[in-house]
Design an enzyme around this catalytic site. Structure first.
Site, PDB file in Angstrom:
ATOM      1  N   PRO A 137     -32.857  48.663  27.930  1.00 14.15           N
ATOM      2  CA  PRO A 137     -33.779  48.574  26.790  1.00 14.15           C
ATOM      3  C   PRO A 137     -33.498  47.407  25.842  1.00 14.15           C
ATOM      4  CG  PRO A 137     -32.163  50.270  26.377  1.00 14.15           C
ATOM      5  CD  PRO A 137     -31.893  49.750  27.769  1.00 14.15           C
ATOM      6  N   CYS A 138     -33.757  46.196  26.295  1.00 16.05           N
ATOM      7  CA  CYS A 138     -33.540  45.019  25.460  1.00 16.05           C
ATOM      8  C   CYS A 138     -34.427  45.037  24.221  1.00 16.05           C
ATOM      9  CB  CYS A 138     -33.757  43.742  26.271  1.00 16.05           C
ATOM     10  SG  CYS A 138     -35.323  43.664  27.157  1.00 16.05           S
TER      11      CYS A 138
END
Length: 196
Positions: A137-138
């Protein structure tokens, strides 16, 4: 097994997923159209053939759909094939995967966890090269003070903040209970229209 890929519908548009024998090779956020989504996905998994996903990949897609619909879904069960990625990037991604839905960290937080706050730019570069957004989950990593320095997906920071709004994200602080929400929960998360 030949590498495969498939597109699937989510609340933010049609995403794509590519897989091989050892797990997911790539996830693609929606592009302007399906052809562009396929092309970007094939950059992550050259030679992959479009096909129906096997059961484990379908479970991964279903979980991503749930997450992008606002459910705090844990994606840690999804097998990822990251062996071809640089070791530094993998270490950044390992930390990013610990960020729960609705929470955020800063580039500096991740750099500090890696042992050197001066690695913040390198952390940002690694996250910009992330081949597995959503699962890694950047979008949950921000600059100091809740700002965004960019997002490589179609729509840029608008897409990033839309994903964070769906998750009802909070700014990273030591006391998460009192952390302010990044977004007004009543605001629309509809995509902005493109100007002619």
């Amino acid at each position: 097994m030949t590498a495969g890929f498939a597109l699937f519908d989510t609340a933010i548009g049609r995403c794509g997923v590519a897989w091989g024998d050892r797990g997911l090779l790539g996830v693609q956020l929606p592009e302007a159209d399906d052809a562009r989504t396929r092309a970007r996905l094939l950059q992550k998994a050259p030679g992959a053939q479009e096909m129906a996903p096997p059961a484990d990949v379908q479970r991964a897609c279903d979980a991503m759909v749930e997450l992008l619909s606002g459910e705090a879904t844990d994606l840690s069960f999804i097998a990822l094939d990251t062996d071809r990625l640089p070791a530094f990037n993998r270490s950044v991604y390992d930390i990013a995967q610990t960020i729960a839905p609705g929470e955020t960290l800063t580039y500096g937080d991740i750099a500090t966890r890696l042992g050197d706050k001066l690695l913040s730019r390198a952390v940002g570069k690694a996250l910009g090269e992330n081949p597995l957004p959503i699962v890694i989950p950047c979008h949950r990593v921000l600059a100091a003070g809740g700002r965004s320095r960019g997002f490589s997906a179609n729509g840029g920071v608008t897409t990033k903040f839309r994903m964070l709004a769906i998750e009802r994200a909070r700014i990273s602080t030591r006391d998460a209970e009192d952390a302010p929400m990044l977004f007004d929960p009543g605001l629309s998360i509809a995509p902005q229209r493109r100007r002619g």
